[in-house]
Scaffold this active site. Structure first.
Site, PDB file in Angstrom:
ATOM      1  N   SER A   1     -39.163 -26.822 113.377  1.00 48.81           N
ATOM      2  CA  SER A   1     -40.526 -26.380 113.694  1.00 48.81           C
ATOM      3  C   SER A   1     -41.317 -26.322 112.397  1.00 48.81           C
ATOM      4  O   SER A   1     -40.729 -26.178 111.314  1.00 48.81           O
ATOM      5  CB  SER A   1     -40.473 -24.988 114.331  1.00 48.81           C
TER       6      SER A   1
ATOM      7  N   TYR B   1     -37.576 -16.187 114.252  1.00 46.35           N
ATOM      8  CA  TYR B   1     -37.761 -17.591 114.633  1.00 46.35           C
ATOM      9  C   TYR B   1     -37.942 -18.461 113.393  1.00 46.35           C
ATOM     10  O   TYR B   1     -37.310 -19.517 113.273  1.00 46.35           O
ATOM     11  CB  TYR B   1     -38.976 -17.714 115.565  1.00 46.35           C
TER      12      TYR B   1
END
Ligand SMILES: NC(=O)c1ccc[n+]([C@@H]2O[C@H](COP(=O)([O-])OP(=O)(O)OC[C@H]3O[C@@H](n4cnc5c(N)ncnc54)[C@H](O)[C@@H]3O)[C@@H](O)[C@H]2O)c1
Length: 237
Positions: free
Chosen positions: A132, A145
């Site tokens: 990501s 995350y």
């Protein structure tokens, strides 16, 4: 461009939804043989469906064995299974259990799938993982995350160095219109976004390029697909 993916044996994790589902569809459209792995039921496509939790090593072993038994091997592995965790919650309010879950799926899950797929990948095989842009940039409330995606970038280059003849790369998109993003941000944020939002099909196109032998010189890389946002300096110009 010819991606030369017809007939290739492809395993996609997280294939029930979002980017994984878009990847499965895109590989099928190229004529690949596709195994779709998820912990929840996968929409009916033409591929082989395998239900497994990527954090459970015995389930990963069984799932990959069943795919290899059907396909006779593997050429490409795409790791899309992931969770966002308690996005929006400051770290000091995040439980140890929630931190562990994000790391278990996003990091250990990728490692376990790679560990058990690698023995079946030939020279010329390709692993493409979903990291990501959160590996490089952040917003408040995303610490576990971001940490997990930073780990995916690191394990990508480490695995590329360790493996001989098998390429390992990851794609690092900014916000993608998927059920995960809609659940985290709300439909209105995606539908009325004044920032660029990727479609899952666009991410799938990046994944297929990295999976294809046409990208054979690209190895150990994190491909940041963020419309150049992270390239901009703070310099006022
Ligand atoms: N949507 C975004 O904005 C975005 C941006 C950058 C990176 N990503 C990453 O892309 C990947 C796919 O995300 P998405 O947006 O398509 O999400 P999604 O929620 O739409 O799909 C994720 C899939 O992973 C599966 N999954 C979750 N935990 C699993 C487990 N333990 N075992 C097996 N399957 C499991 C889910 O069931 C689901 O089908 C994730 O790794 C995510 O972190 C997403």
């Amino acid at each position: 461009m010819r991606l030369e993916l017809a007939g290739r044996a492809v395993l996609v994790t997280g294939a029930a939804s979002g980017i994984g589902l878009a990847c499965a569809r895109a590989f099928l459209a190229e004529g690949a043989r596709v195994a779709m792995l998820d912990r929840v039921p996968v929409p009916v496509l033409d591929g082989l469906v395998v239900q497994a939790d990527v954090t459970d090593e015995s389930q990963v072993v069984d799932a990959i064995a069943s795919v290899v038994a059907r396909f006779g091997g593997l050429d490409v592995v795409v790791g899309c299974a992931g969770v966002s965790g308690p996005v929006g919650t400051p770290l000091v309010e995040t439980s140890a259990a929630d931190i562990a879950k994000v790391l278990a799926v996003n990091v250990t899950g990728q490692l376990l799938v790679a560990k058990h797929a690698v023995p079946h990948l030939p020279v010329g095989g390709s692993i493409v993982l979903l990291a990501s842009d959160s590996a490089f940039v952040s917003a408040p409330g995303m610490v576990p995350y971001c940490a997990s995606k930073g780990a995916v970038v690191a394990l990508t280059s480490a695995l590329a160095v360790e493996l001989d003849g098998i390429r390992v790369n990851c794609v690092c998109p900014s916000i993608v219109d998927t059920p995960m993003a809609r659940a985290d941000l709300g439909d209105h944020v995606i539908d009325e976004a004044d920032f660029p939002v990727l479609a899952a099909d666009e991410v799938a196109a990046h994944v297929l390029y990295l999976a294809s032998p046409v990208s054979r010189s690209i190895n150990g890389q994190a491909v940041l697909a963020d419309f150049g946002v992270s390239a901009r300096s703070g310099f006022p110009a």
